[in-house]
Scaffold this motif. Structure first.
Motif, PDB file in Angstrom:
ATOM      1  N   ARG A  68     -40.547  23.644  49.227  1.00 52.81           N
ATOM      2  CA  ARG A  68     -40.252  24.025  50.609  1.00 52.81           C
ATOM      3  C   ARG A  68     -38.908  24.744  50.698  1.00 52.81           C
ATOM      4  O   ARG A  68     -38.781  25.721  51.445  1.00 52.81           O
ATOM      5  CB  ARG A  68     -40.261  22.788  51.502  1.00 52.81           C
ATOM      6  CG  ARG A  68     -41.672  22.227  51.669  1.00 52.81           C
ATOM      7  CD  ARG A  68     -41.677  20.892  52.363  1.00 52.81           C
ATOM      8  NE  ARG A  68     -41.279  21.011  53.746  1.00 52.81           N
ATOM      9  CZ  ARG A  68     -41.072  19.981  54.553  1.00 52.81           C
ATOM     10  NH1 ARG A  68     -41.208  18.751  54.090  1.00 52.81           N
ATOM     11  NH2 ARG A  68     -40.730  20.160  55.804  1.00 52.81           N
ATOM     12  N   ASN A 119     -39.274  28.289  49.429  1.00 51.52           N
ATOM     13  CA  ASN A 119     -39.969  29.132  50.406  1.00 51.52           C
ATOM     14  C   ASN A 119     -39.029  29.579  51.516  1.00 51.52           C
ATOM     15  O   ASN A 119     -39.069  30.723  51.958  1.00 51.52           O
ATOM     16  CB  ASN A 119     -41.163  28.387  51.025  1.00 51.52           C
ATOM     17  CG  ASN A 119     -42.394  28.489  50.158  1.00 51.52           C
ATOM     18  OD1 ASN A 119     -42.412  29.227  49.188  1.00 51.52           O
ATOM     19  ND2 ASN A 119     -43.424  27.757  50.507  1.00 51.52           N
ATOM     20  N   LYS A 120     -38.155  28.674  51.978  1.00 50.71           N
ATOM     21  CA  LYS A 120     -37.202  29.051  53.026  1.00 50.71           C
ATOM     22  C   LYS A 120     -36.250  30.125  52.521  1.00 50.71           C
ATOM     23  O   LYS A 120     -35.927  31.065  53.246  1.00 50.71           O
ATOM     24  CB  LYS A 120     -36.403  27.812  53.460  1.00 50.71           C
ATOM     25  CG  LYS A 120     -37.202  26.843  54.295  1.00 50.71           C
ATOM     26  CD  LYS A 120     -36.358  25.654  54.712  1.00 50.71           C
ATOM     27  CE  LYS A 120     -37.186  24.655  55.508  1.00 50.71           C
ATOM     28  NZ  LYS A 120     -36.405  23.453  55.826  1.00 50.71           N
ATOM     29  N   LYS A 154     -36.856  32.404  50.239  1.00 51.33           N
ATOM     30  CA  LYS A 154     -37.594  33.667  50.126  1.00 51.33           C
ATOM     31  C   LYS A 154     -37.756  34.324  51.491  1.00 51.33           C
ATOM     32  O   LYS A 154     -37.683  35.527  51.612  1.00 51.33           O
ATOM     33  CB  LYS A 154     -38.969  33.425  49.493  1.00 51.33           C
ATOM     34  CG  LYS A 154     -38.902  33.130  48.017  1.00 51.33           C
ATOM     35  CD  LYS A 154     -40.289  32.882  47.452  1.00 51.33           C
ATOM     36  CE  LYS A 154     -40.226  32.519  45.990  1.00 51.33           C
ATOM     37  NZ  LYS A 154     -41.541  32.155  45.458  1.00 51.33           N
ATOM     38  N   GLU A 155     -37.986  33.536  52.547  1.00 50.36           N
ATOM     39  CA  GLU A 155     -38.168  34.094  53.888  1.00 50.36           C
ATOM     40  C   GLU A 155     -36.893  34.728  54.412  1.00 50.36           C
ATOM     41  O   GLU A 155     -36.925  35.678  55.153  1.00 50.36           O
ATOM     42  CB  GLU A 155     -38.649  32.998  54.848  1.00 50.36           C
ATOM     43  CG  GLU A 155     -40.089  32.574  54.569  1.00 50.36           C
ATOM     44  CD  GLU A 155     -40.520  31.407  55.452  1.00 50.36           C
ATOM     45  OE1 GLU A 155     -39.701  30.932  56.254  1.00 50.36           O
ATOM     46  OE2 GLU A 155     -41.670  30.980  55.311  1.00 50.36           O
TER      47      GLU A 155
END
Length: 42
Positions: A33, A36-37, A39-40
């Motif tokens: 998680r 992913n944050k 990468k965003e």
């Protein structure tokens, strides 16, 4: 059939293995998680 002392030890061992597997899964999920944050944001 089984020595009760042996089965108690096996139960403890199995519980430790399950706990470690769950702990590893939780760490992996948190890391996934967080990655992913990151990468965003980019």
């Amino acid at each position: 059939m089984f020595n009760p002392a042996v089965t108690d030890g096996v139960n403890l061992f199995v519980n430790i293995v399950i706990f470690l597997a769950a702990f590893g899964a939780a760490i992996s999920l948190i890391d996934f998680r967080n990655s992913n944050k990151k990468k965003e944001e980019h």
